[in-house]
Design an enzyme around this catalytic site. Structure first.
Site, PDB file in Angstrom:
ATOM      1  CB  THR A 113       9.047  15.298   1.937  1.00 58.49           C
ATOM      2  OG1 THR A 113       8.078  16.277   1.540  1.00 58.49           O
ATOM      3  CG2 THR A 113       8.349  14.119   2.608  1.00 58.49           C
ATOM      4  CD  GLN A 142       5.140  18.094   2.261  1.00 59.14           C
ATOM      5  OE1 GLN A 142       5.567  19.109   2.823  1.00 59.14           O
ATOM      6  NE2 GLN A 142       4.822  18.062   0.975  1.00 59.14           N
ATOM      7  CG  ASP A 165       3.972  13.192   3.384  1.00 60.85           C
ATOM      8  OD1 ASP A 165       2.798  12.940   3.065  1.00 60.85           O
ATOM      9  OD2 ASP A 165       4.749  13.834   2.671  1.00 60.85           O
ATOM     10  CG  ASP A 188      -1.041  12.156   0.280  1.00 60.96           C
ATOM     11  OD1 ASP A 188      -2.166  11.701   0.036  1.00 60.96           O
ATOM     12  OD2 ASP A 188      -0.567  13.148  -0.314  1.00 60.96           O
ATOM     13  NE  ARG A 244      -3.290  12.990  -2.409  1.00 61.01           N
ATOM     14  CZ  ARG A 244      -3.124  14.319  -2.411  1.00 61.01           C
ATOM     15  NH1 ARG A 244      -3.794  15.076  -3.265  1.00 61.01           N
ATOM     16  NH2 ARG A 244      -2.283  14.888  -1.565  1.00 61.01           N
ATOM     17  CD1 TRP A 246       3.429  11.395  -5.505  1.00 59.32           C
ATOM     18  CD2 TRP A 246       4.510   9.926  -4.224  1.00 59.32           C
ATOM     19  NE1 TRP A 246       4.656  11.939  -5.197  1.00 59.32           N
ATOM     20  CE2 TRP A 246       5.335  11.063  -4.411  1.00 59.32           C
ATOM     21  CE3 TRP A 246       4.982   8.876  -3.440  1.00 59.32           C
ATOM     22  CZ2 TRP A 246       6.607  11.172  -3.845  1.00 59.32           C
ATOM     23  CZ3 TRP A 246       6.245   8.988  -2.870  1.00 59.32           C
ATOM     24  CH2 TRP A 246       7.047  10.120  -3.075  1.00 59.32           C
TER      25      TRP A 246
END
Length: 314
Positions: A113, A142, A165, A188, A244, A246
């Site tokens: 990532t 990602q 991401d 996310d 959420r 991480w």
């Protein structure tokens, strides 16, 4: 005598001016893909700023598509990168986490990532205005558009485009501010440990998933605050969580925002770990729109009082 001194000073100034690098001044540097600027690539202009970092520099980027993978190094401060207009001044690249890269041992490994960024800002006191930063990789993993590590970064009227991401706020203890920006993504797509303030931004979900994944450290008082933002979604998207965790102490607040119908009634997810419910700092106050009904929110998020919201805002 005075005339002689004046003449000497004048000659001295001329000599200094002739000796100086033409970009060693506080003026604007122009970048244009069509060759009408001083540089055709943004990276070249950043290199000039690296050499003369004691000045405030403005890099003005004319309309165009700039396929560049850029790093603003930690040695640079007080640099402003300003696009001619956000819709048509675009920095783009297409790395994603599952691209194979060579290793020193003769084999390959996935990129991962944190190497996928289009623009990485390591320097502090950097401003971005009226420009698009895009990772246009296919949905193969990602793919970060903006990766931040510097402190006191300011983004004004920018667009950040990607899928999973999109925006990585990468260093704890740093402060970022986003004003009147557009940020889109799938999973996310705003994530990391920094303290970040989002004011009057549009946050657009492109798939049923999660907007934020904060990893705020336990000893950090603030994380993500969204104030007067609009949460929108692409057609057919109808099951989106606000966030959420991480990391267990994730901090995210939505205050006076408009939440679209795509926001799920429960609002927040524990990332398949009930222990996160005891530590995550998830808050809401004064939101409107079809997704703002809190009657079915998870029990472990907080509905702030007016006084608590005021303390965050002021």
């Amino acid at each position: 005598m005075k005339k002689a001194i004046f003449s000497l000073l004048l000659l001295s100034n001329i000599a200094v001016a002739l000796a100086a690098n033409p970009y060693d001044n506080p003026d604007t540097i122009f970048v244009a893909r069509d060759g009408t600027g001083q540089f055709r690539n943004i990276g070249e202009a950043i290199e000039v700023c690296r050499a003369f970092m004691e000045y405030h520099k403005v890099i003005f980027v004319k309309r165009g598509v700039y396929k560049e993978k850029l790093v603003v190094p930690s040695s640079l401060t007080h640099i402003e990168i300003c696009g001619e207009d956000a819709d048509n001044t675009i920095i783009t690249y297409d790395d994603h986490a599952n691209i194979s890269i060579p290793t020193p041992y003769g084999d390959t490994k996935p990129m991962g990532t944190f190497r996928t960024y289009t623009l990485k800002i390591e320097g502090s006191d950097i401003t971005l205005k009226n420009i698009t930063v895009e990772n246009n990789a296919a949905r193969l993993g990602q793919a970060v558009a903006l990766h931040t590590e510097g402190n006191r970064l300011h983004f004004v009227g920018c667009r950040f485009l990607g899928n999973q991401d999109t925006v990585y706020t990468g260093v704890a203890g740093t402060f970022l501010r986003f004003d009147n920006c557009y940020i889109e993504g799938t999973t996310d797509f705003i994530f990391g440990p920094s303290t970040a303030w989002f004011e009057n931004c549009e946050i657009r979900s492109k798939a049923n998933s999660y907007i934020t994944a904060a990893s705020t450290p336990a000893d950090q008082d603030g994380g993500y605050v969204f104030h007067k933002c609009r949460l929108t979604a692409s057609e057919g998207v109808d099951k989106v969580y606000l966030g959420r965790p991480w990391r267990p102490y994730a901090y995210t607040a939505f205050i006076n925002c408009h939440l679209g119908a795509h926001i799920l009634p429960e609002g927040w997810d524990n990332w398949r770990n009930p222990a996160n419910e005891r530590t995550a700092r998830y808050m809401e106050y004064g939101n409107t729109g079809p997704g703002a009904d809190t009657s079915h929110r998870v029990s472990w998020c907080r509905q702030l009082t007016a006084s608590e919201a005021h303390d965050i805002l002021f």
